[in-house]
Enzyme design. Structure first.
Site, PDB file in Angstrom:
ATOM      1  N   VAL A   7       0.830  -1.204   0.000  1.00  0.00           N
ATOM      2  CA  VAL A   7       0.000   0.000   0.000  1.00  0.00           C
ATOM      3  C   VAL A   7       0.866   1.256   0.000  1.00  0.00           C
ATOM      4  CG1 VAL A   7      -1.605   1.340   1.422  1.00  0.00           C
ATOM      5  CG2 VAL A   7      -2.026  -1.092   1.015  1.00  0.00           C
ATOM      6  N   ASP A  26      11.169   3.952   5.112  1.00  0.00           N
ATOM      7  CA  ASP A  26      11.070   2.600   5.655  1.00  0.00           C
ATOM      8  C   ASP A  26      12.269   2.344   6.550  1.00  0.00           C
ATOM      9  OD1 ASP A  26       9.254  -0.057   4.428  1.00  0.00           O
ATOM     10  OD2 ASP A  26      10.873  -0.396   5.885  1.00  0.00           O
ATOM     11  N   ARG A 150      -6.203  -3.408  -5.064  1.00  0.00           N
ATOM     12  CA  ARG A 150      -5.947  -4.849  -5.115  1.00  0.00           C
ATOM     13  C   ARG A 150      -4.541  -5.106  -5.628  1.00  0.00           C
ATOM     14  NH1 ARG A 150     -10.033  -6.104  -9.559  1.00  0.00           N
ATOM     15  NH2 ARG A 150      -9.217  -4.053 -10.018  1.00  0.00           N
ATOM     16  N   LYS A 204     -13.791   0.273   5.584  1.00  0.00           N
ATOM     17  CA  LYS A 204     -12.774  -0.611   5.000  1.00  0.00           C
ATOM     18  C   LYS A 204     -13.036  -2.079   5.368  1.00  0.00           C
ATOM     19  CE  LYS A 204      -9.021  -2.335   3.406  1.00  0.00           C
ATOM     20  NZ  LYS A 204      -8.444  -2.302   2.095  1.00  0.00           N
ATOM     21  N   CYS A 260      -5.312  -9.516   2.767  1.00  0.00           N
ATOM     22  CA  CYS A 260      -6.395  -8.680   3.309  1.00  0.00           C
ATOM     23  C   CYS A 260      -7.598  -9.461   3.823  1.00  0.00           C
ATOM     24  CB  CYS A 260      -6.859  -7.692   2.256  1.00  0.00           C
ATOM     25  SG  CYS A 260      -5.614  -6.450   1.905  1.00  0.00           S
ATOM     26  N   ARG A 328       0.644 -15.188   0.840  1.00  0.00           N
ATOM     27  CA  ARG A 328      -0.028 -15.146   2.139  1.00  0.00           C
ATOM     28  C   ARG A 328      -1.410 -15.784   2.073  1.00  0.00           C
ATOM     29  NH1 ARG A 328       1.270  -9.007   3.784  1.00  0.00           N
ATOM     30  NH2 ARG A 328       1.433  -8.820   1.525  1.00  0.00           N
TER      31      ARG A 328
HETATM   32  C1  UDX Z   1      -8.575  -7.244  -1.602  1.00  0.00           C
HETATM   33  C2  UDX Z   1      -9.646  -6.182  -1.950  1.00  0.00           C
HETATM   34  O1  UDX Z   1     -10.195  -6.460  -3.234  1.00  0.00           O
HETATM   35  C3  UDX Z   1      -9.061  -4.810  -1.914  1.00  0.00           C
HETATM   36  O2  UDX Z   1     -10.070  -3.850  -2.140  1.00  0.00           O
HETATM   37  C4  UDX Z   1      -8.438  -4.594  -0.541  1.00  0.00           C
HETATM   38  O3  UDX Z   1      -7.806  -3.343  -0.502  1.00  0.00           O
HETATM   39  C5  UDX Z   1      -7.415  -5.680  -0.221  1.00  0.00           C
HETATM   40  O4  UDX Z   1      -8.029  -6.951  -0.345  1.00  0.00           O
HETATM   41  P1  UDX Z   1      -6.547  -8.438  -2.879  1.00  0.00           P
HETATM   42  O5  UDX Z   1      -6.437  -9.279  -1.650  1.00  0.00           O
HETATM   43  O6  UDX Z   1      -5.317  -7.841  -3.445  1.00  0.00           O
HETATM   44  O7  UDX Z   1      -7.567  -7.224  -2.605  1.00  0.00           O
HETATM   45  O8  UDX Z   1      -7.161  -9.329  -4.039  1.00  0.00           O
HETATM   46  P2  UDX Z   1      -8.597  -9.646  -4.680  1.00  0.00           P
HETATM   47  O9  UDX Z   1      -8.490  -9.481  -6.130  1.00  0.00           O
HETATM   48  O10 UDX Z   1      -9.672  -8.912  -3.990  1.00  0.00           O
HETATM   49  O11 UDX Z   1      -8.725 -11.204  -4.392  1.00  0.00           O
HETATM   50  C6  UDX Z   1      -8.781 -11.734  -3.075  1.00  0.00           C
HETATM   51  C7  UDX Z   1      -9.003 -13.226  -3.086  1.00  0.00           C
HETATM   52  O12 UDX Z   1     -10.330 -13.529  -3.485  1.00  0.00           O
HETATM   53  C8  UDX Z   1      -8.101 -14.006  -4.041  1.00  0.00           C
HETATM   54  O13 UDX Z   1      -7.672 -15.191  -3.393  1.00  0.00           O
HETATM   55  C9  UDX Z   1      -8.995 -14.320  -5.221  1.00  0.00           C
HETATM   56  O14 UDX Z   1      -8.610 -15.486  -5.902  1.00  0.00           O
HETATM   57  C10 UDX Z   1     -10.325 -14.506  -4.523  1.00  0.00           C
HETATM   58  N1  UDX Z   1     -11.465 -14.274  -5.409  1.00  0.00           N
HETATM   59  C11 UDX Z   1     -11.746 -13.013  -5.860  1.00  0.00           C
HETATM   60  C12 UDX Z   1     -12.272 -15.339  -5.774  1.00  0.00           C
HETATM   61  O15 UDX Z   1     -12.048 -16.485  -5.390  1.00  0.00           O
HETATM   62  N2  UDX Z   1     -13.353 -15.095  -6.590  1.00  0.00           N
HETATM   63  C13 UDX Z   1     -13.669 -13.856  -7.043  1.00  0.00           C
HETATM   64  O16 UDX Z   1     -14.671 -13.725  -7.761  1.00  0.00           O
HETATM   65  C14 UDX Z   1     -12.834 -12.787  -6.680  1.00  0.00           C
END
Ligand code: UDX
Length: 437
Positions: A7, A26, A150, A204, A260, A328
């Site tokens: 971030v 950092d 994301r 959030k 997240c 993670r």
């Molecule tokens: C997420 C949020 O989207 C973001 O807004 C927040 O700031 C941080 O957390 P991120 O963890 O980077 O972002 O990835 P994201 O694309 O949201 O996917 C999260 C997880 O959900 C992944 O493991 C992905 O494979 C899974 N996922 C997502 C699904 O299994 N199906 C979907 O339809 C969408």
């Protein structure tokens, strides 16, 4: 910008690209040294180029010296990690508070301290107490500005967000934040929403929990599809066209992972628990998602005939999602563990995640390509939907595999395509008899 994690670094680079002067701070001297050489500590498409051009333009710099970094700043963003505290799932705020203390001590004039890290409701109040304790007269204010980007699409998300949320209790602080985000409102891409600080902090968590619920809902519907002979992709399409539901985040798969959703849902449950206001839907989501990952391992074993001792499974995709090296809480970890516990040998390929994967999975043979992974394997399992897996030569796969079995946990291959290549296809939430997991 304090903290050069996902971030912090992306936000810092994007703010500087908006034309602001940004110093990224950092404590990790090695990270800062690498950033000076334009080596990114994370894998994120487009980031190295963005950093390089803004460093060149003189708007972006890096330092380990926090006091130096915050000198003369209008706004200081805290973007340090908030890991789950060992044992209880509460967000560990020690890095946030330590950073806040240092910032308050170092600031030489009025400034806004902005928490960008995901922090539980009330953290802004705590930071304000630090201000009161250390420097009540410097004119320092505290606002919340959660980040929704994301991984893998971070720059695009930062520059074209659906919304920006600012939680502020002070009009001057709100004015500074308006200035910070003015470039976004100029291109009219993002409404900046001002609200109370506690409300912003909760937004959030509520957003991430809702998305986790949405994914988990469709995952359970996928299981039901397999039992009743329906197709979850069509169900997603059918419900997603209803604007009230929306199409996004309805892709069934092996469960959510990442930095997240798992952490933030747990932290939200702790907040709810402390407030004696239970969130039963989120509780169920956390449990269902946790058990799903191992269930996917068992699904693979079942598709392979129920006995995998001595057999070899090829895994394509290890990271929790494509376009990141982040491992993670990746579902691949539990899936591989389940297969290994049942006596299977595992070969794996991932375009970017191998270094990180080596830290969390053991006794896996890492292959140099998807085809090398498939060679001699008794099943090919797609766990993460990297673009590089979307157009595999299935005929070649068939000839390399010991058994013609493709288990597609992201539903990227249509049944007809697998069939043409002579591969048996097992998807998630697909109606065919042989896809019953
Ligand atoms: C997420 C949020 O989207 C973001 O807004 C927040 O700031 C941080 O957390 P991120 O963890 O980077 O972002 O990835 P994201 O694309 O949201 O996917 C999260 C997880 O959900 C992944 O493991 C992905 O494979 C899974 N996922 C997502 C699904 O299994 N199906 C979907 O339809 C969408």
């Amino acid at each position: 910008m304090i903290g050069t994690g996902y971030v912090g670094l992306v936000s810092g680079a994007c703010f500087s690209d908006f034309g602001h002067d940004v110093v990224c701070v950092d404590k990790d001297a090695r990270k800062i040294e690498l950033l000076h050489q334009n080596v990114m500590p994370i894998y994120e498409p487009g980031l190295a180029e963005l950093v390089a051009s803004n460093v060149q333009a003189g708007r972006l710099s890096f330092t380990t010296d926090l006091a130096e970094g915050v000198k003369g700043a209008d706004a200081v963003f805290i973007a340090v990690g908030t890991p789950s505290r060992r044992g209880d799932g509460h967000a560990d705020l020690s890095y946030v508070f330590a950073a806040a203390e240092e910032i308050v001590a170092a600031l030489d004039g009025p400034a806004v301290i902005v928490t960008k890290s995901t922090v539980p409701v009330g953290t802004g109040d705590e930071v304000e107490r630090i201000v009161e304790r250390i420097a009540p007269d410097k004119g320092i204010t505290v606002v919340s500005n959660p980040e929704f980007l994301r991984e893998g699409a971070a720059i695009e998300d930062f520059k074209h967000p659906d919304r920006v949320v600012v939680g502020s209790e002070d009009e001057r602080a709100s004015e500074v934040m308006r200035g910070v985000y003015r470039p976004l409102s100029l291109n009219q891409s993002a409404p900046v929403m001002f609200t109370g600080r506690r409300t912003a902090e909760l937004i959030k968590y509520a957003a991430n929990a809702f998305l986790a619920v949405k994914i988990t809902f469709i995952n359970e519907i996928a299981d039901l599809c397999e039992q009743v002979g329906a197709d979850v992709q069509e169900v997603s399409r059918g419900i997603g066209m209803d604007n009230r539901i929306g199409r996004k985040f309805l892709n069934a798969g092996p469960g959510y992972g990442g930095s997240c959703f798992p952490k933030d849902t747990l932290a939200l449950l702790k907040t709810a628990d402390d407030a004696e206001s239970p969130l039963r839907i989120v509780e169920a989501t956390v449990q269902v998602n946790e058990s799903r990952k191992r269930a996917m391992g068992r699904k693979v074993i079942k598709a392979m005939g129920g006995e995998v001792r001595g057999k070899t499974v090829a895994i394509l995709g290890l990271t929790f999602k494509p376009n990141t090296d982040d491992m993670r809480d990746a579902p691949s970890i539990a899936i591989i563990q389940t297969l290994q516990d049942a006596g299977a040998n595992v070969k794996a390929f991932d375009p970017e995640g191998v270094e990180q994967a080596k830290l969390v999975i053991k006794n896996v043979e890492f292959a140099a390509s998807p085809y090398a992974a498939a060679e001699g394997a008794d099943a090919l399992v797609i766990v993460t939907e990297w673009d590089a897996f979307r157009a595999l030569d299935l005929n070649r796969m068939k000839s390399l595999l010991n058994q013609p079995l493709l288990i597609d946990l992201r539903n990227i291959y249509p049944a007809a395509e697998a069939e043409r290549a002579g591969l048996q296809l097992v998807g998630v939430g697909k109606p065919r008899q042989d896809s019953n997991g």
